[in-house]
Scaffold this motif. Sequence first.
Motif, PDB file in Angstrom:
ATOM      1  N   ARG A   1       0.780  -1.011   0.045  1.00  0.00           N
ATOM      2  CA  ARG A   1       0.016  -0.344  -0.283  1.00  0.00           C
ATOM      3  C   ARG A   1       0.805   1.170   0.468  1.00  0.00           C
ATOM      4  NH1 ARG A   1      -5.524  -0.420   1.319  1.00  0.00           N
ATOM      5  NH2 ARG A   1      -6.425  -2.985   1.866  1.00  0.00           N
ATOM      6  N   ILE A   2       2.139   1.361   0.787  1.00  0.00           N
ATOM      7  CA  ILE A   2       2.702   2.436   0.243  1.00  0.00           C
ATOM      8  C   ILE A   2       3.538   2.478   0.031  1.00  0.00           C
ATOM      9  CG2 ILE A   2       4.954   3.465   2.111  1.00  0.00           C
ATOM     10  CD1 ILE A   2       3.849   1.985   4.293  1.00  0.00           C
ATOM     11  N   MET A   3       3.816   1.434  -0.897  1.00  0.00           N
ATOM     12  CA  MET A   3       4.745   1.319  -2.068  1.00  0.00           C
ATOM     13  C   MET A   3       3.502   2.039  -3.115  1.00  0.00           C
ATOM     14  SD  MET A   3       5.065  -1.012  -5.079  1.00  0.00           S
ATOM     15  CE  MET A   3       4.546  -2.055  -4.741  1.00  0.00           C
ATOM     16  N   CYS A   4       2.819   1.444  -3.498  1.00  0.00           N
ATOM     17  CA  CYS A   4       1.842   2.302  -4.389  1.00  0.00           C
ATOM     18  C   CYS A   4       1.577   3.519  -4.873  1.00  0.00           C
ATOM     19  CB  CYS A   4       0.220   1.168  -4.469  1.00  0.00           C
ATOM     20  SG  CYS A   4       0.127  -0.529  -5.204  1.00  0.00           S
ATOM     21  N   ASN A   5       1.187   3.983  -3.081  1.00  0.00           N
ATOM     22  CA  ASN A   5       0.677   5.197  -2.780  1.00  0.00           C
ATOM     23  C   ASN A   5       2.093   6.264  -3.734  1.00  0.00           C
ATOM     24  OD1 ASN A   5      -1.433   7.177  -1.685  1.00  0.00           O
ATOM     25  ND2 ASN A   5       0.492   7.487  -0.533  1.00  0.00           N
ATOM     26  N   LEU A   6       2.809   5.532  -2.445  1.00  0.00           N
ATOM     27  CA  LEU A   6       4.209   6.796  -3.061  1.00  0.00           C
ATOM     28  C   LEU A   6       4.753   6.698  -4.362  1.00  0.00           C
ATOM     29  CD1 LEU A   6       8.049   5.954  -1.810  1.00  0.00           C
ATOM     30  CD2 LEU A   6       7.633   6.406  -4.122  1.00  0.00           C
ATOM     31  N   ILE A   7       4.130   5.096  -5.045  1.00  0.00           N
ATOM     32  CA  ILE A   7       4.157   5.731  -7.100  1.00  0.00           C
ATOM     33  C   ILE A   7       3.274   5.826  -7.109  1.00  0.00           C
ATOM     34  CG2 ILE A   7       3.783   4.479  -9.212  1.00  0.00           C
ATOM     35  CD1 ILE A   7       5.774   1.879  -7.294  1.00  0.00           C
ATOM     36  N   GLY A   8       1.995   6.192  -6.638  1.00  0.00           N
ATOM     37  CA  GLY A   8       0.738   6.733  -7.522  1.00  0.00           C
ATOM     38  C   GLY A   8       0.770   8.300  -7.491  1.00  0.00           C
ATOM     39  N   ASN A   9       1.386   9.042  -6.382  1.00  0.00           N
ATOM     40  CA  ASN A   9       1.570  10.254  -6.209  1.00  0.00           C
ATOM     41  C   ASN A   9       2.736  10.713  -7.236  1.00  0.00           C
ATOM     42  OD1 ASN A   9      -0.618  10.825  -3.819  1.00  0.00           O
ATOM     43  ND2 ASN A   9       1.705  10.202  -1.901  1.00  0.00           N
ATOM     44  N   LEU A  10       3.834   9.944  -7.714  1.00  0.00           N
ATOM     45  CA  LEU A  10       4.373  10.904  -8.413  1.00  0.00           C
ATOM     46  C   LEU A  10       3.670  10.547 -10.159  1.00  0.00           C
ATOM     47  CD1 LEU A  10       7.329   7.877  -8.000  1.00  0.00           C
ATOM     48  CD2 LEU A  10       7.951  10.018  -7.562  1.00  0.00           C
ATOM     49  N   VAL A  11       2.719   9.770 -10.661  1.00  0.00           N
ATOM     50  CA  VAL A  11       1.853  10.018 -11.510  1.00  0.00           C
ATOM     51  C   VAL A  11       1.019  11.085 -11.511  1.00  0.00           C
ATOM     52  CG1 VAL A  11       0.421   8.865 -12.800  1.00  0.00           C
ATOM     53  CG2 VAL A  11       2.284   7.505 -11.893  1.00  0.00           C
ATOM     54  N   GLU A  12       0.193  10.741 -10.523  1.00  0.00           N
ATOM     55  CA  GLU A  12      -0.366  12.150 -10.295  1.00  0.00           C
ATOM     56  C   GLU A  12      -0.005  13.588 -10.243  1.00  0.00           C
ATOM     57  OE1 GLU A  12      -4.244  12.004  -9.100  1.00  0.00           O
ATOM     58  OE2 GLU A  12      -4.495   9.954  -9.480  1.00  0.00           O
ATOM     59  N   ASN A  13       1.131  13.683  -9.259  1.00  0.00           N
ATOM     60  CA  ASN A  13       1.985  15.175  -9.994  1.00  0.00           C
ATOM     61  C   ASN A  13       2.867  15.315 -11.128  1.00  0.00           C
ATOM     62  OD1 ASN A  13       2.507  17.270  -8.003  1.00  0.00           O
ATOM     63  ND2 ASN A  13       4.817  16.670  -7.578  1.00  0.00           N
ATOM     64  N   GLY A  14       2.474  14.226 -11.933  1.00  0.00           N
ATOM     65  CA  GLY A  14       3.017  14.226 -13.434  1.00  0.00           C
ATOM     66  C   GLY A  14       4.518  14.244 -13.095  1.00  0.00           C
ATOM     67  N   GLU A  15       5.134  13.557 -12.695  1.00  0.00           N
ATOM     68  CA  GLU A  15       6.604  13.410 -12.584  1.00  0.00           C
ATOM     69  C   GLU A  15       6.390  11.596 -12.827  1.00  0.00           C
ATOM     70  OE1 GLU A  15       8.412  14.330  -8.300  1.00  0.00           O
ATOM     71  OE2 GLU A  15       6.696  14.867  -8.085  1.00  0.00           O
ATOM     72  N   TYR A  16       6.144  11.427 -13.513  1.00  0.00           N
ATOM     73  CA  TYR A  16       6.275   9.730 -14.316  1.00  0.00           C
ATOM     74  C   TYR A  16       5.160   9.496 -15.420  1.00  0.00           C
ATOM     75  CZ  TYR A  16       7.452   5.157 -15.746  1.00  0.00           C
ATOM     76  OH  TYR A  16       7.282   3.769 -16.178  1.00  0.00           O
ATOM     77  N   PRO A  17       4.745   9.552 -16.199  1.00  0.00           N
ATOM     78  CA  PRO A  17       3.504   8.975 -16.809  1.00  0.00           C
ATOM     79  C   PRO A  17       3.036   8.248 -16.538  1.00  0.00           C
ATOM     80  CG  PRO A  17       5.067   8.534 -17.900  1.00  0.00           C
ATOM     81  CD  PRO A  17       5.793   9.261 -17.178  1.00  0.00           C
ATOM     82  N   ALA A  18       1.503   8.450 -16.949  1.00  0.00           N
ATOM     83  CA  ALA A  18       0.426   7.855 -16.881  1.00  0.00           C
ATOM     84  C   ALA A  18       0.167   6.550 -17.881  1.00  0.00           C
ATOM     85  CB  ALA A  18      -0.926   7.971 -16.734  1.00  0.00           C
ATOM     86  N   ASP A  19       1.246   6.107 -17.991  1.00  0.00           N
ATOM     87  CA  ASP A  19       1.496   4.708 -18.280  1.00  0.00           C
ATOM     88  C   ASP A  19       1.342   3.182 -18.162  1.00  0.00           C
ATOM     89  OD1 ASP A  19       2.987   2.554 -20.052  1.00  0.00           O
ATOM     90  OD2 ASP A  19       4.487   3.428 -21.120  1.00  0.00           O
ATOM     91  N   ASP A  20       0.338   2.718 -18.163  1.00  0.00           N
ATOM     92  CA  ASP A  20      -0.103   1.844 -17.071  1.00  0.00           C
ATOM     93  C   ASP A  20       0.438   0.451 -17.302  1.00  0.00           C
ATOM     94  OD1 ASP A  20      -2.339   1.085 -15.368  1.00  0.00           O
ATOM     95  OD2 ASP A  20      -3.023  -0.332 -16.643  1.00  0.00           O
ATOM     96  N   GLU A  21       1.354   0.120 -18.643  1.00  0.00           N
ATOM     97  CA  GLU A  21       1.853  -1.411 -18.930  1.00  0.00           C
ATOM     98  C   GLU A  21       3.222  -1.219 -18.040  1.00  0.00           C
ATOM     99  OE1 GLU A  21       4.133  -3.771 -22.440  1.00  0.00           O
ATOM    100  OE2 GLU A  21       2.632  -2.137 -22.627  1.00  0.00           O
ATOM    101  N   ALA A  22       3.765   0.336 -18.442  1.00  0.00           N
ATOM    102  CA  ALA A  22       5.266   0.139 -16.752  1.00  0.00           C
ATOM    103  C   ALA A  22       4.885   0.241 -16.013  1.00  0.00           C
ATOM    104  CB  ALA A  22       5.388   2.076 -17.990  1.00  0.00           C
ATOM    105  N   LEU A  23       3.189   1.344 -15.162  1.00  0.00           N
ATOM    106  CA  LEU A  23       3.149   1.260 -14.325  1.00  0.00           C
ATOM    107  C   LEU A  23       3.288  -0.249 -14.034  1.00  0.00           C
ATOM    108  CD1 LEU A  23       1.503   4.271 -13.777  1.00  0.00           C
ATOM    109  CD2 LEU A  23       3.409   3.784 -13.204  1.00  0.00           C
TER     110      LEU A  23
END
Length: 478
Positions: free
Chosen positions: A437-459
């Motif tokens: 949960r912590i890991m997914c939240n950290l990565i999710g925040n990077l995506v939502e903040n525009g710091e990583y693309p919303a590339d579902d396959e890569a994520l």
Amino acid sequence: MKEFLDNDFLLQTDTAKHLFHDYAEDLPIIDYHCHISPKEIYEDKRFESLGDVWFGGKQSDGSFFGDHYKWRIMRSDGMPEELITGREDELSRFKGFAKALTKAIGNPMYHWCNLELKKYFGITEPLNEANAEEIWNKCNDLLKNDPDMSVRGLIRKSNVAYVGTTDDPIDSLIWHEKIAEDKSIDFLVRPSFRPDKAINITKEGFAEYIGQLARAVGKESLDSVTDVIDALTDRVEFFANHGCVASDHGLDYIPFRMMSMEECDKAFKKAMKGERITIEEAEGYQTALLLALGRAYHRHGIAMELHYSCLRNVNERMYRLEGPDTGFDMISQNTCGGNIAALMSELDKLGELPKTIIFSLNPADNEQIGTILGCFQSSEIPGKIQHGPAWWFNDTKQGMEEQMKSLASLGLLGNFIGMLTDSRSFLSYTRHDYFRRIMCNLIGNLVENGEYPADDEALKMIVSGISFYNAKRYFGIG
């Protein structure tokens, strides 16, 4: 205001919820480092009470075994020691713990304990002093009457694919052999090689242990460092033949001091006679063993785990009373990053550096470890050198986030091999859920903040890899 411990616990964004529920939540667990008993797995132990599975305490032989995380919570609330590690009044102990836990706001134990009650016992109301007896009775009823609440049942309920126990080189591995022969056990249980007692030449009981090691390899005595190395490498092979894929070294700090074998022998013989040796002599002996073991691990494809910067048993009175691993350890400060790099470089010279996982109990070492990794990666396997997950006092929400942020900043988070329990409890697998949960939240925040693309396959690749597939590949698990 969010509800406590709901389905989206710790998941702050829609992306985090998607990543966890769709790509992480249901994956099996690879618990590659823990301290649970293979004997209890084979015998499919049933627990007498929630106190037995949650707390442990004083055993029939006078030793102590249990969850020192919980013991520290109770000590912090002023509970008497005889109630914490004693077994005479289990209900009073549980009520006292429930009272203390209510004050543990911000402590991961509050989350872990309530996650365990929810997952294994179906209890959704937070534990407190008022409901403690009711929860105690309900849990004990399930432990007594539900056939799936045995050790194996709890492991299956947790969706565990692999358990890596922690085993001494002199262990016969008889319980691992029995587990391997039992076709009804549908998850893997493998030994991990932990030679600390042979390496810690300055610790109490060293000479007696070397005698035990000699007997384990069929000799009357080990008379030189070469004899010790030969005995240990013989046991590494024995462990490898039993499916071992990881070794573990729990050292105060990682030494590196090159000395001749003659000088190492001199130090060894002094220690065997009970004579005092210098720090330099101890480090020379330890370095010789670590190098020899590193080469053996590389030959057998065994990963080398290095745990360091723990100052152990700092309360001498309680250590004398209760022994080691009873909750009286602390974070230490060591400047041994250069030693780790020198050890790895020496092994790397001839292509003998094994897969290595580096854990420091001091979070101040995160960035140093992150920079060591990049110096020794190779084409053998992606992420050959790993920054171990936030360990022991660091496996808090903040500690996990900081370790992953450091790794992401300085290396490749996508190759991270993820969480372990490092636990003595069969209920601790909820820590993997907590981590995911912590890991997914950290990565999710990077995506939502525009710091990583919303590339579902890569994520999906990143999240499922960290949750399960990277460790599966790294340890070569079937």
